[in-house]
Design an enzyme around this catalytic site. Structure first.
Site, PDB file in Angstrom:
ATOM      1  N   HIS A  64      50.088  36.767 112.535  1.00  0.00           N
ATOM      2  CA  HIS A  64      48.802  37.471 112.538  1.00  0.00           C
ATOM      3  C   HIS A  64      48.964  38.972 112.709  1.00  0.00           C
ATOM      4  O   HIS A  64      48.485  39.753 111.882  1.00  0.00           O
ATOM      5  CB  HIS A  64      47.888  36.866 113.597  1.00  0.00           C
ATOM      6  CG  HIS A  64      47.419  35.476 113.255  1.00  0.00           C
ATOM      7  ND1 HIS A  64      46.591  34.743 114.065  1.00  0.00           N
ATOM      8  CD2 HIS A  64      47.655  34.695 112.165  1.00  0.00           C
ATOM      9  CE1 HIS A  64      46.344  33.559 113.495  1.00  0.00           C
ATOM     10  NE2 HIS A  64      46.994  33.513 112.346  1.00  0.00           N
TER      11      HIS A  64
ATOM     12  N   GLU B 230      43.240  34.052 120.726  1.00  0.00           N
ATOM     13  CA  GLU B 230      44.175  34.277 119.621  1.00  0.00           C
ATOM     14  C   GLU B 230      43.552  35.198 118.588  1.00  0.00           C
ATOM     15  O   GLU B 230      42.576  34.850 117.937  1.00  0.00           O
ATOM     16  CB  GLU B 230      44.523  32.934 118.972  1.00  0.00           C
ATOM     17  CG  GLU B 230      45.429  33.082 117.772  1.00  0.00           C
ATOM     18  CD  GLU B 230      45.803  31.735 117.171  1.00  0.00           C
ATOM     19  OE1 GLU B 230      45.762  30.715 117.886  1.00  0.00           O
ATOM     20  OE2 GLU B 230      46.109  31.692 115.969  1.00  0.00           O
TER      21      GLU B 230
ATOM     22  N   ASP C 275      47.683  34.894 104.893  1.00  0.00           N
ATOM     23  CA  ASP C 275      48.272  34.179 106.020  1.00  0.00           C
ATOM     24  C   ASP C 275      49.250  33.133 105.497  1.00  0.00           C
ATOM     25  O   ASP C 275      48.856  32.104 104.964  1.00  0.00           O
ATOM     26  CB  ASP C 275      47.118  33.507 106.765  1.00  0.00           C
ATOM     27  CG  ASP C 275      47.561  32.798 108.017  1.00  0.00           C
ATOM     28  OD1 ASP C 275      48.663  33.070 108.520  1.00  0.00           O
ATOM     29  OD2 ASP C 275      46.777  31.963 108.508  1.00  0.00           O
TER      30      ASP C 275
ATOM     31  N   HIS D 282      43.626  20.616 117.662  1.00  0.00           N
ATOM     32  CA  HIS D 282      42.191  20.907 117.641  1.00  0.00           C
ATOM     33  C   HIS D 282      41.478  19.572 117.856  1.00  0.00           C
ATOM     34  O   HIS D 282      41.998  18.519 117.463  1.00  0.00           O
ATOM     35  CB  HIS D 282      41.735  21.429 116.273  1.00  0.00           C
ATOM     36  CG  HIS D 282      42.391  22.686 115.829  1.00  0.00           C
ATOM     37  ND1 HIS D 282      43.588  22.710 115.164  1.00  0.00           N
ATOM     38  CD2 HIS D 282      41.998  23.977 115.913  1.00  0.00           C
ATOM     39  CE1 HIS D 282      43.912  23.958 114.883  1.00  0.00           C
ATOM     40  NE2 HIS D 282      42.964  24.748 115.327  1.00  0.00           N
TER      41      HIS D 282
ATOM     42  N   ASP E  95      52.317  31.577 119.422  1.00  0.00           N
ATOM     43  CA  ASP E  95      52.402  30.845 118.153  1.00  0.00           C
ATOM     44  C   ASP E  95      53.525  31.447 117.317  1.00  0.00           C
ATOM     45  O   ASP E  95      53.443  32.605 116.882  1.00  0.00           O
ATOM     46  CB  ASP E  95      51.083  30.974 117.367  1.00  0.00           C
ATOM     47  CG  ASP E  95      49.997  30.060 117.904  1.00  0.00           C
ATOM     48  OD1 ASP E  95      50.238  29.329 118.877  1.00  0.00           O
ATOM     49  OD2 ASP E  95      48.897  30.081 117.323  1.00  0.00           O
TER      50      ASP E  95
ATOM     51  N   ASP F 254      53.207  27.350 115.031  1.00  0.00           N
ATOM     52  CA  ASP F 254      51.942  27.242 114.308  1.00  0.00           C
ATOM     53  C   ASP F 254      52.203  27.659 112.866  1.00  0.00           C
ATOM     54  O   ASP F 254      51.752  28.698 112.406  1.00  0.00           O
ATOM     55  CB  ASP F 254      50.873  28.121 114.949  1.00  0.00           C
ATOM     56  CG  ASP F 254      49.515  27.900 114.289  1.00  0.00           C
ATOM     57  OD1 ASP F 254      49.413  27.014 113.426  1.00  0.00           O
ATOM     58  OD2 ASP F 254      48.569  28.625 114.639  1.00  0.00           O
TER      59      ASP F 254
ATOM     60  N   LYS G 142      43.420  37.586 115.046  1.00  0.00           N
ATOM     61  CA  LYS G 142      43.895  37.601 113.656  1.00  0.00           C
ATOM     62  C   LYS G 142      43.123  38.699 112.940  1.00  0.00           C
ATOM     63  O   LYS G 142      41.919  38.840 113.147  1.00  0.00           O
ATOM     64  CB  LYS G 142      43.629  36.240 113.002  1.00  0.00           C
ATOM     65  CG  LYS G 142      44.285  36.068 111.642  1.00  0.00           C
ATOM     66  CD  LYS G 142      44.011  34.682 111.056  1.00  0.00           C
ATOM     67  CE  LYS G 142      44.656  34.532 109.695  1.00  0.00           C
ATOM     68  NZ  LYS G 142      44.294  33.259 109.041  1.00  0.00           N
TER      69      LYS G 142
ATOM     70  N   ASP H 220      41.519  17.466 114.805  1.00  0.00           N
ATOM     71  CA  ASP H 220      42.811  16.974 114.308  1.00  0.00           C
ATOM     72  C   ASP H 220      42.992  15.526 114.737  1.00  0.00           C
ATOM     73  O   ASP H 220      43.662  14.743 114.065  1.00  0.00           O
ATOM     74  CB  ASP H 220      43.976  17.768 114.906  1.00  0.00           C
ATOM     75  CG  ASP H 220      43.965  19.223 114.489  1.00  0.00           C
ATOM     76  OD1 ASP H 220      43.342  19.546 113.458  1.00  0.00           O
ATOM     77  OD2 ASP H 220      44.589  20.044 115.201  1.00  0.00           O
TER      78      ASP H 220
END
Lengths: 388, 388, 388, 388
Positions: free
Chosen positions: C221, C182, C256, C55, C246, C288, C184, C58
């Site tokens: 997820h 992505e 999670d 990210h 992931d 991930d 979730k 990060d």
């Protein structure tokens, strides 16, 4: 329209950590500032709460000197006195510190276990000083992700030993605590030992002094496991073990949401309030929830007022349910009493067994008997919706 | 390569209803013909099972005359004798008949309750005649969808009364049964009372003769609620209450799948087998599963052989786990023993409390201590996969 | 024994945030120190990874000055070069900052939406500079707890508008990104919009340039929602939309967990690896996940090595599955091909419809046909366990 | 008090299989007799329904001769005419017959696939004859328990081929059907392909004629997976694909309960009704639920009346929500519009991108902006409870 104003006689309590929640979550930093505990006391009194509960570190930071500790406690007690609030329950934070990363009172490390016990002893001293009579144990780190490391029987044995030690300490000190064990199925650990209300009821019987221990069921916790929370609380009451209760809300099968009481499962919340009121439960109605992370200071109090208001609305609904002639007729009809048969079952003897064994039943009639459950449930829903 | 051939000393048992399952489900009619019980006995013996368990009506149809009943039982006993199989456990079908549509031993209708009791008494007579020493209660209809009809406390009270009556009957008859209560969270009812293993452990303590009652945990049942089944069984063993066990498999959070043992959650199945073997549990390894609806007769036996074979493979893995030096070193390192601290906690006295209270802990060291859990878990996975 | 040593050609990647996870959770403070990104690069190269993903924040703190930002990026690129690692994918942190507390690209507040878009544009600039060709969108705050505030259709419309704007920006800049959405189901929001892989596949078709968008399915997820992750990935491949993946693990129906790949659902992990390999997927095998909070620095690398090693073991199992004559015979037998019927169905015409309509089928034979699925599944389990 | 009497203009429909459900479940035999379809028509008209839907075999037994089939259809049409009911939707039973034990339109067996297609063609003929304009596909057997047998990509390819063939048949025959695909996550199969609404939206885009296909979301189905059903329906509407809807209720994470609409998740049901009404959806409000197994004939109609009545009460609540000044003020305040920023995002250009990129935001203000979501949600709850 009934009056839904919360007042101290309703025995509503909040944890310092609930209205004080800063809105941190696994993916985000805080959205709200930390609150001063004495100010929380003032504000809770203002909105009609009866009491405030706390973990040791909600009030006293872990690194406070004895002098700081005493000052903090003194000022907090003064605030309680000034605003007329009580502290019915206290507990220990055995989960935040990395010391407890792999368990606290059930840890495989003697030192961690002993340090956790020391921390609980101090938290008991604090709780007693604040006048608490209920002491809660929530084992947020008593669990595992890696079952290869440790036989769960050993973890249970250590947890039992720790609780027995601590109960003896309280007795020795003359602390009149009733201990309430709080189960949770998972989070923060992958699996927590003793995951639901029933598990705790079973475990209590293996303790040295089971009479000192009861449960602190939390709405969201058994609900995470998809269980019927009303049934769980009913079992606790049936066993004489409902020592405290945590009210909030939650969708099933997901992370611990700690939603405002009444926010999600209205029907379950209704039957829960009805059960508490019907059973004569006279302890705290404790809200262990937190405002959504989206909320600012004003939202925190909207949240707190909402918890209490929904309880009172549902309590009023429970009274209406009892006073609704059509509903009550259905409830009565659902129960079919045969005094003779009931007598046999209630008191075994060779003769009563013989009577039951030889009885002929009209099975076809029993198969076809009306239950009227759809009707009753629909009337309940309409009562909940204010449509009757 | 080890030998994974099932033999009677492994104490594998199947229910008549498991290999006899006809493949009906909520959306489909049967795909397989009903099986003759005596032929099932022959076949189970052939594939290496030790015993066969049954509900009353798995063997004797509900409408059999006394004469038919006796003939059926006689022939079944002959088959057992011919093929060397035992019947370690029997139970009662209190769920199929519409009589029980709204509960059986906890029904709000006295007549239903009494009829259910009568049916259990007869099932006990049958079980004793067949030599069973474990008697299971699964309350498949003891639950609700409409909580307005009935306070769950009343349902629990009735269920308790019925169980007390029936235990007294067994004692009076000289039946040496140990009673095993089997929990399930839901299905067929919306919610079943006493939903998980812990709930039953708690409930047993409220019975008149708790010593006669234990639990019959089923892998799929606690798993439906997303709970850790190994922990649940460990609690039952810890409480001295593991009287029987139902082995199968299931994905979490869905309908009751009753999959072949070892079909889904290999890691949990491994730790379960390890726990059973480590604990010295010497009862039946009972498979309460059923073949997929897709299967024909041959598939039924593929299924049954697979259950036993997977148990034996996992038992072999458990022995390898215990014999693996690297794994055992990690397990040992995970446990940190301080004899002095352990001594204090194990035996409370004012002095031991004082010692714990005054102890200074190196918290920073405790926070940073290595647990090596990722490593241990990875080695476990590799052992399971046959990669070490 | 096969060689399970990870090497760059396996295309294993980790996020900076995965091995850099500090072990904070909703109930506890960090247990590990933050890691220096360049050191992570060095270490990942050492253990055999191919690349590192990130990210924006990060790598570059949100409050870095342009000068600091450039220095950080320069040093990071040098580290990549020194250690031979690539950055195949980058993404944007649109969830940590309280700005995004009630949504980011779908927010009801124009300013938040625009700020989120600005942040993504900068993250794209960074990603392109680092050589990334895949750009992921995870809408961790695009959801709700209070559906009264906002019609979900409006939220979807805003999200679409933002994505269309950003895809146009990338095109305008000449960035060759493929965008991977992505999904979730929930956490940190009560419910996230577009909760599972299928939802994203549906949504993509409503975008201005659907060809630029695909999905980034995450094992944990869809598994949180109890869905079959292999089926979800198969659908993405079928639609030509598997742009990234992931890998991690998770128990169903809970928070999670982001467990080490292969830690929990071995069978699903096996079929997933088999699908990826069979399908010719040639993108990153991105982990991930994060180390358990119990772990220290050494445990972090045990975790990372374990992810890769389990992938390679399962890849080897997949090859064995394909080479196992008994298994392959069962797979072949499961498929019954009738070329004529297949021809009719493959190509509609009035005549082929007529042929199908008039065909007489031997329904009894079809009902009783053997599927041998229990046998095949048991052989699969034995292969997984290394028992064949 | 508003009028909650169902009338044809409300477009309430029931399936023959819903009020005709006989109360069989996986553990019990039927509790109610089968119903005569023409009598169901009469009764549904009497209680205010608009229409009745059906599977082919709900009306015509699988083994009916052509003559019997024609007589049954003729009498049924007469009953429809006599009582003023319509048949807006029909579908095919592709799940009860053991022929479909391992799939129907996606089966690995060409013959099963072709037979399923034949059965659908005949069901289309029947549906058209009855005047239906919506044709539903629910793939109750299109799934798996044993993923080793079949690559899910192959199953999807076969399912697509079958649907394309059948859509071409309908077009060829001049049947004006809109096809509505109904997803379900699991049950009766372990996992069903295309498990939730989003999955179907994605799949539709891969069909030959996507414009002919939409979705038939069922409340209980996405809810089984713990997803937000309102969001799912909103996505379907957003994509122009809401062709039909199945209303019922369900607790999350368990077997398919098919409860009376409004029986469990009142808040979700409220937002769903509001969404349907707000969106101008003008199709059937179809109840795909069934009475509890406890119910007799009278209970069946209590159930049916309850479904409709709860819908109307919630529709009335939705109007009150829109008319509530305090609530609407909160909804308005939640949305912050900046026309300039909105303009940039709505229409990409190099210049608008530049404007967004260079904009300075007052992040602190955005972080602290009030959302008032707790307040709004509490007012919504109070409106639902009739307390405002």
């Amino acid at each position: 329209m009934s009056d839904f104003t919360p007042r101290p006689e309703h025995k509503f309590t909040f944890g310092l950590w609930t209205v004080g929640n800063v809105g941190r979550d696994p993916f985000g930093v805080p959205t709200r500032a930390a609150r001063d505990p004495t100010d929380t006391v003032r504000k809770l009194a203002e909105i009609g709460a009866w009491g405030v509960n706390l973990h040791d570190n909600d009030l006293v930071p872990g690194d406070a000197t004895p002098g700081e500790r005493d000052r903090i406690v003194r000022e907090f007690k003064q605030a309680l006195k000034d605003h007329g609030l009580v502290v019915p329950m206290t507990t220990t934070n055995l989960f935040s510190d990395p010391v407890f990363k792999d368990g606290a009172l059930s840890s495989a490390d003697s030192r961690v276990r002993a340090y956790a016990a020391q921390k609980v002893m101090r938290a008991m001293d604090l709780g007693h000083e604040l006048g608490a009579t209920t002491f809660v144990f929530w084992g947020g780190r008593e669990g595992s992700e890696v079952d290869g490391a440790l036989d769960a029987r050993d973890a249970l044995a250590r947890y039992r030993e720790s609780l027995d030690f601590l109960a003896a300490y309280a007795e020795d000190q003359g602390y009149p605590f009733r201990f309430a064990l709080e189960p949770k199925p998972n989070e923060p650990r992958g699996d927590l030992y003793l995951p639901v209300v029933g598990s705790m009821l079973g475990f209590i019987q293996t303790l040295a002094k089971p009479e000192r221990f009861g449960v602190n069921p939390e709405f969201a916790h058994d609900t995470m496991a998809g269980l019927n929370f009303v049934h769980a609380v009913a079992q606790a009451i049936d066993a004489g073990k409902l020592f405290h209760i945590d009210l909030n809300d939650q969708k099933m099968g997901r992370f611990d949401q700690d939603l405002r009481f009444g926010a999600e499962n209205l029907k379950t919340a209704f039957f829960l309030v009805k059960l508490l009121e019907d059973s004569g439960y006279d302890g705290s109605r404790h809200f262990d929830a937190h405002p959504l992370r989206t909320e600012d200071e004003e939202g925190v109090w909207d949240f707190a007022r909402g918890c209490m208001r929904s309880y009172l609305i549902l309590k009023d609904k429970a009274a209406r349910f009892d006073a609704d002639a059509e509903i009550q007729e259905l409830v009565r009809a659902h129960r079919v009493v045969d005094d003779r048969l009931d007598g046999y079952l209630a008191s075994y003897s060779a003769e009563s067994a013989e009577r039951v064994a030889r009885r002929t039943f009209d099975l076809e009639a029993l198969r076809q008997r009306p239950t009227q459950l759809e009707k009753l449930d629909q009337l309940t829903i309409e009562l909940l919706l204010g449509a009757r």
